[in-house]
Design an enzyme around this catalytic site. Structure first.
Site, PDB file in Angstrom:
ATOM      1  N   GLU A  98       0.823  -1.201   0.000  1.00 44.45           N
ATOM      2  CA  GLU A  98       0.000   0.000   0.000  1.00 44.45           C
ATOM      3  C   GLU A  98       0.858   1.252   0.000  1.00 44.45           C
ATOM      4  O   GLU A  98       2.001   1.254   0.460  1.00 44.45           O
ATOM      5  CB  GLU A  98      -0.888   0.007   1.232  1.00 44.45           C
ATOM      6  CG  GLU A  98      -1.985  -1.023   1.122  1.00 44.45           C
ATOM      7  CD  GLU A  98      -2.812  -1.096   2.373  1.00 44.45           C
ATOM      8  OE1 GLU A  98      -4.002  -0.753   2.305  1.00 44.45           O
ATOM      9  OE2 GLU A  98      -2.277  -1.478   3.414  1.00 44.45           O
ATOM     10  N   CYS A 118       5.779  -6.855   7.351  1.00 46.12           N
ATOM     11  CA  CYS A 118       6.919  -6.477   8.193  1.00 46.12           C
ATOM     12  C   CYS A 118       7.143  -7.573   9.221  1.00 46.12           C
ATOM     13  O   CYS A 118       6.183  -8.152   9.730  1.00 46.12           O
ATOM     14  CB  CYS A 118       6.650  -5.154   8.912  1.00 46.12           C
ATOM     15  SG  CYS A 118       8.057  -4.599   9.918  1.00 46.12           S
ATOM     16  N   CYS A 122       5.620  -5.102  15.970  1.00 49.31           N
ATOM     17  CA  CYS A 122       5.298  -4.120  17.016  1.00 49.31           C
ATOM     18  C   CYS A 122       3.823  -4.289  17.416  1.00 49.31           C
ATOM     19  O   CYS A 122       2.966  -4.495  16.554  1.00 49.31           O
ATOM     20  CB  CYS A 122       5.571  -2.704  16.526  1.00 49.31           C
ATOM     21  SG  CYS A 122       7.293  -2.480  16.036  1.00 49.31           S
ATOM     22  N   CYS A 125       0.825  -2.148  15.759  1.00 51.94           N
ATOM     23  CA  CYS A 125       0.875  -1.871  14.324  1.00 51.94           C
ATOM     24  C   CYS A 125       0.195  -2.961  13.509  1.00 51.94           C
ATOM     25  O   CYS A 125       0.502  -4.145  13.658  1.00 51.94           O
ATOM     26  CB  CYS A 125       2.342  -1.737  13.908  1.00 51.94           C
ATOM     27  SG  CYS A 125       2.569  -1.548  12.136  1.00 51.94           S
ATOM     28  N   GLY A 165       6.474  -2.056   6.278  1.00 53.32           N
ATOM     29  CA  GLY A 165       7.852  -2.532   6.258  1.00 53.32           C
ATOM     30  C   GLY A 165       8.817  -1.743   7.107  1.00 53.32           C
ATOM     31  O   GLY A 165       8.575  -0.600   7.456  1.00 53.32           O
ATOM     32  N   GLU A 166       9.937  -2.398   7.413  1.00 59.93           N
ATOM     33  CA  GLU A 166      11.015  -1.763   8.156  1.00 59.93           C
ATOM     34  C   GLU A 166      12.157  -1.520   7.162  1.00 59.93           C
ATOM     35  O   GLU A 166      12.840  -2.455   6.740  1.00 59.93           O
ATOM     36  CB  GLU A 166      11.454  -2.672   9.316  1.00 59.93           C
ATOM     37  CG  GLU A 166      12.745  -2.276   9.999  1.00 59.93           C
ATOM     38  CD  GLU A 166      12.881  -0.766  10.294  1.00 59.93           C
ATOM     39  OE1 GLU A 166      11.935  -0.146  10.787  1.00 59.93           O
ATOM     40  OE2 GLU A 166      13.959  -0.221   9.986  1.00 59.93           O
ATOM     41  N   SER A 220      11.094   5.517  15.325  1.00 64.77           N
ATOM     42  CA  SER A 220       9.913   5.169  16.114  1.00 64.77           C
ATOM     43  C   SER A 220      10.383   4.815  17.511  1.00 64.77           C
ATOM     44  O   SER A 220      10.895   3.722  17.743  1.00 64.77           O
ATOM     45  CB  SER A 220       9.199   3.980  15.466  1.00 64.77           C
ATOM     46  OG  SER A 220       8.773   4.362  14.175  1.00 64.77           O
ATOM     47  N   HIS A 222       8.557   5.604  20.810  1.00 66.41           N
ATOM     48  CA  HIS A 222       7.351   5.129  21.505  1.00 66.41           C
ATOM     49  C   HIS A 222       7.490   4.905  22.999  1.00 66.41           C
ATOM     50  O   HIS A 222       6.488   4.863  23.700  1.00 66.41           O
ATOM     51  CB  HIS A 222       6.754   3.885  20.830  1.00 66.41           C
ATOM     52  CG  HIS A 222       6.451   4.095  19.379  1.00 66.41           C
ATOM     53  ND1 HIS A 222       5.869   5.254  18.900  1.00 66.41           N
ATOM     54  CD2 HIS A 222       6.682   3.321  18.279  1.00 66.41           C
ATOM     55  CE1 HIS A 222       5.735   5.168  17.582  1.00 66.41           C
ATOM     56  NE2 HIS A 222       6.230   4.022  17.189  1.00 66.41           N
ATOM     57  N   ASN A 296      -3.152   5.378  16.615  1.00 68.48           N
ATOM     58  CA  ASN A 296      -4.281   5.123  15.721  1.00 68.48           C
ATOM     59  C   ASN A 296      -4.884   3.769  16.046  1.00 68.48           C
ATOM     60  O   ASN A 296      -4.156   2.793  16.172  1.00 68.48           O
ATOM     61  CB  ASN A 296      -3.827   5.155  14.262  1.00 68.48           C
ATOM     62  CG  ASN A 296      -3.401   6.548  13.867  1.00 68.48           C
ATOM     63  OD1 ASN A 296      -4.136   7.505  14.070  1.00 68.48           O
ATOM     64  ND2 ASN A 296      -2.190   6.669  13.349  1.00 68.48           N
ATOM     65  N   CYS A 339      -0.844   6.143   9.939  1.00 68.21           N
ATOM     66  CA  CYS A 339       0.296   5.329  10.341  1.00 68.21           C
ATOM     67  C   CYS A 339      -0.138   4.077  11.073  1.00 68.21           C
ATOM     68  O   CYS A 339      -0.954   4.132  11.981  1.00 68.21           O
ATOM     69  CB  CYS A 339       1.203   6.121  11.278  1.00 68.21           C
ATOM     70  SG  CYS A 339       2.292   7.200  10.412  1.00 68.21           S
TER      71      CYS A 339
HETATM   72  N1  SAH Z   1       8.873   0.347  10.152  1.00 65.01           N
HETATM   73  C1  SAH Z   1       9.112   1.739  10.164  1.00 65.01           C
HETATM   74  C2  SAH Z   1       8.289   2.521   9.169  1.00 65.01           C
HETATM   75  C3  SAH Z   1       6.870   2.090   8.972  1.00 65.01           C
HETATM   76  S1  SAH Z   1       5.793   2.335  10.339  1.00 65.01           S
HETATM   77  C4  SAH Z   1       8.945   2.283  11.562  1.00 65.01           C
HETATM   78  O1  SAH Z   1       8.476   1.551  12.430  1.00 65.01           O
HETATM   79  O2  SAH Z   1       9.329   3.424  11.786  1.00 65.01           O
HETATM   80  C5  SAH Z   1       5.492   4.088  10.174  1.00 65.01           C
HETATM   81  C6  SAH Z   1       5.170   4.775  11.500  1.00 65.01           C
HETATM   82  O3  SAH Z   1       3.880   4.391  11.976  1.00 65.01           O
HETATM   83  C7  SAH Z   1       6.138   4.443  12.623  1.00 65.01           C
HETATM   84  O4  SAH Z   1       6.503   5.606  13.323  1.00 65.01           O
HETATM   85  C8  SAH Z   1       5.297   3.535  13.483  1.00 65.01           C
HETATM   86  O5  SAH Z   1       5.793   3.441  14.779  1.00 65.01           O
HETATM   87  C9  SAH Z   1       3.958   4.184  13.366  1.00 65.01           C
HETATM   88  N2  SAH Z   1       2.823   3.389  13.797  1.00 65.01           N
HETATM   89  C10 SAH Z   1       2.636   2.068  13.657  1.00 65.01           C
HETATM   90  N3  SAH Z   1       1.435   1.713  14.170  1.00 65.01           N
HETATM   91  C11 SAH Z   1       0.858   2.851  14.632  1.00 65.01           C
HETATM   92  C12 SAH Z   1      -0.394   3.138  15.242  1.00 65.01           C
HETATM   93  N4  SAH Z   1      -1.293   2.182  15.477  1.00 65.01           N
HETATM   94  N5  SAH Z   1      -0.636   4.424  15.588  1.00 65.01           N
HETATM   95  C13 SAH Z   1       0.265   5.403  15.331  1.00 65.01           C
HETATM   96  N6  SAH Z   1       1.442   5.192  14.731  1.00 65.01           N
HETATM   97  C14 SAH Z   1       1.742   3.922  14.401  1.00 65.01           C
HETATM   98 FE1  SF4 Z   2       7.127  -2.906  11.264  1.00 68.90          FE
HETATM   99 FE2  SF4 Z   2       7.236  -0.271  11.699  1.00 68.90          FE
HETATM  100 FE3  SF4 Z   2       4.934  -1.629  12.057  1.00 68.90          FE
HETATM  101 FE4  SF4 Z   2       6.952  -1.983  13.771  1.00 68.90          FE
HETATM  102  S1  SF4 Z   2       5.817  -0.077  13.418  1.00 68.90           S
HETATM  103  S2  SF4 Z   2       5.694  -3.617  12.849  1.00 68.90           S
HETATM  104  S3  SF4 Z   2       8.701  -1.828  12.421  1.00 68.90           S
HETATM  105  S4  SF4 Z   2       6.012  -1.340  10.116  1.00 68.90           S
END
Ligand code: SAH
Ligand code: SF4
Length: 350
Positions: A98, A118, A122, A125, A165-166, A220, A222, A296, A339
């Site tokens: 996406e 990914c 996490c 996510c 993805g990471e 990220s 958190h 989110n 996100c």
């Molecule tokens: N894997 C990378 C990039 C993709 S995730 C990373 O983790 O940074 C993109 C962003 O969305 C990251 O900052 C991640 O922590 C955040 N993210 C993931 N799930 C989320 C959620 N439920 N609410 C808010 N941000 C979230």
């Molecule tokens: Fe992967 Fe980024 Fe989601 Fe963590 S937050 S599962 S590293 S996409």
């Protein structure tokens, strides 16, 4: 490093260096690389046949050995709130990814994926919940950005690797992808306007610090409490916070750039006064900018947003400690384009 051919995905598996090497192997002159890159990413040719300034023999060899297989649009949703657009692409081998287009005044930002799925898992996510399908090739990343720009009929001004993805578990292809976005022969987006977001892989942060371009880095974070972060981001247990902090210092010193720290606030998990104090401790003395994001909602993952009071307490607490911070307002939540809401699955027609 350049990326070599990825089986089954054709020319989009290569970055510019990979194309150059491939063409050199065919004894083609160097200027062919620029020609091919322009046809692929600037003019958006649909087939090698259209590339009329390439010799016919080369076009046939390319079609045979490095097929041009553009992603197919599988679904497209448009937010009724703000014209944010969410795209589901089917790639040459059937994998899906996406992308999101976020228009604002004179800007168009494209959020692209670096992997299908990914592996990091996490807890908050949606992408992590589905596991990894495969790494994307460099061209598959640049292509998402090009296609979204074409759909808006506008120049893409910013790109962020915040889709699925990471990026740092697919480092070489990601660097190849962002270089194509930056390349004046391809998408021509300024390096500072291209952001790579990582969950915080330390070795690769240090590696990015030594790259010649000024790509923007987002981490990220958190939580700045190790035990909380271990729970939220279990794959990062072996990447301790003090080492992450010193890698960020290395990055800031080497590049003079300010990395942003993403902090998704989750009620009852990382929104306490103790968490705030730890976050301030982590940021003190570090050149950085904190993005506070009320988490989110992702169905089934059970994380809730804290009340507005907690979010403001974080913003005020950081400001009082002299740390730059903003609350990021999420866009496209009505179509689950924000996100962490991107998955392999998709509902609704395009
Ligand atoms: N894997 C990378 C990039 C993709 S995730 C990373 O983790 O940074 C993109 C962003 O969305 C990251 O900052 C991640 O922590 C955040 N993210 C993931 N799930 C989320 C959620 N439920 N609410 C808010 N941000 C979230
Ligand atoms: Fe992967 Fe980024 Fe989601 Fe963590 S937050 S599962 S590293 S996409």
């Amino acid at each position: 490093m350049t990326t070599g051919p990825v089986p089954g995905i054709g020319v989009l598996g290569l970055d510019r260096g990979g194309l150059e090497r491939w063409l050199a192997g065919e004894s083609e002159p160097r200027f062919r690389t620029g020609q091919l890159v322009r046809w692929l990413y600037q003019r958006g040719a649909d087939s090698y046949e259209q590339m009329t300034d390439l010799p016919a023999g080369l076009r046939a060899t390319l079609a045979d050995r490095l097929p041009l297989l553009r992603p197919r649009l599988e679904a497209r949703e448009v937010s009724a709130l703000d014209d944010t657009r969410r795209y589901l692409w089917r790639l040459a081998d059937g994998a899906t990814v996406e992308s999101v287009g976020l228009p604002a005044d004179d800007r168009l930002t494209v959020c692209f994926s670096t992997q299908a799925g990914c592996a990091m898992g996490c807890s908050f996510c949606a992408t992590g919940a589905g596991g990894l399908v495969r790494d994307l090739g460099a061209g598959e990343m640049a292509e998402q950005v090009r296609l979204v720009g074409a759909d808006f009929g506008a120049r893409v001004t910013n790109a962020v690797a915040m889709g699925q993805g990471e990026p740092f578990t697919n480092y070489d292809a990601t660097l190849g992808g962002v270089r194509l976005m930056n390349d004046p022969d391809a998408l021509g987006i300024g390096a500072r306007h291209i952001t790579i977001s990582t969950c915080g892989l330390i070795g690769e942060i240090e590696r990015l610090a030594s790259e010649p371009e000024q790509f923007t880095l987002a981490i990220s974070l958190h939580s700045a409490v190790q035990a909380t972060r271990n729970r939220l981001m279990p794959s990062l247990r072996a990447q301790p916070l003090p080492r992450l902090q010193s890698a960020l210092e290395t990055y800031a010193t080497a590049t003079g750039r300010r990395p942003s720290l993403e902090y998704a606030l989750v009620e009852g998990v990382n929104d306490s006064a103790e968490e705030l104090a730890a976050l301030i401790g982590f940021c003190t003395g570090l050149l950085c900018h904190v993005n506070l994001i009320p988490v989110n909602p992702v169905g089934g993952l059970g994380h809730a947003r804290p009340g507005g009071g907690r979010v403001m307490a974080f913003l005020d607490g950081l400001a009082a400690a002299g740390i730059q911070a903003t609350i990021r307002t999420e866009r496209g939540t009505d179509i689950e384009a924000a996100c962490g809401q991107l998955t392999q699955r998709h509902s609704g027609p395009g």
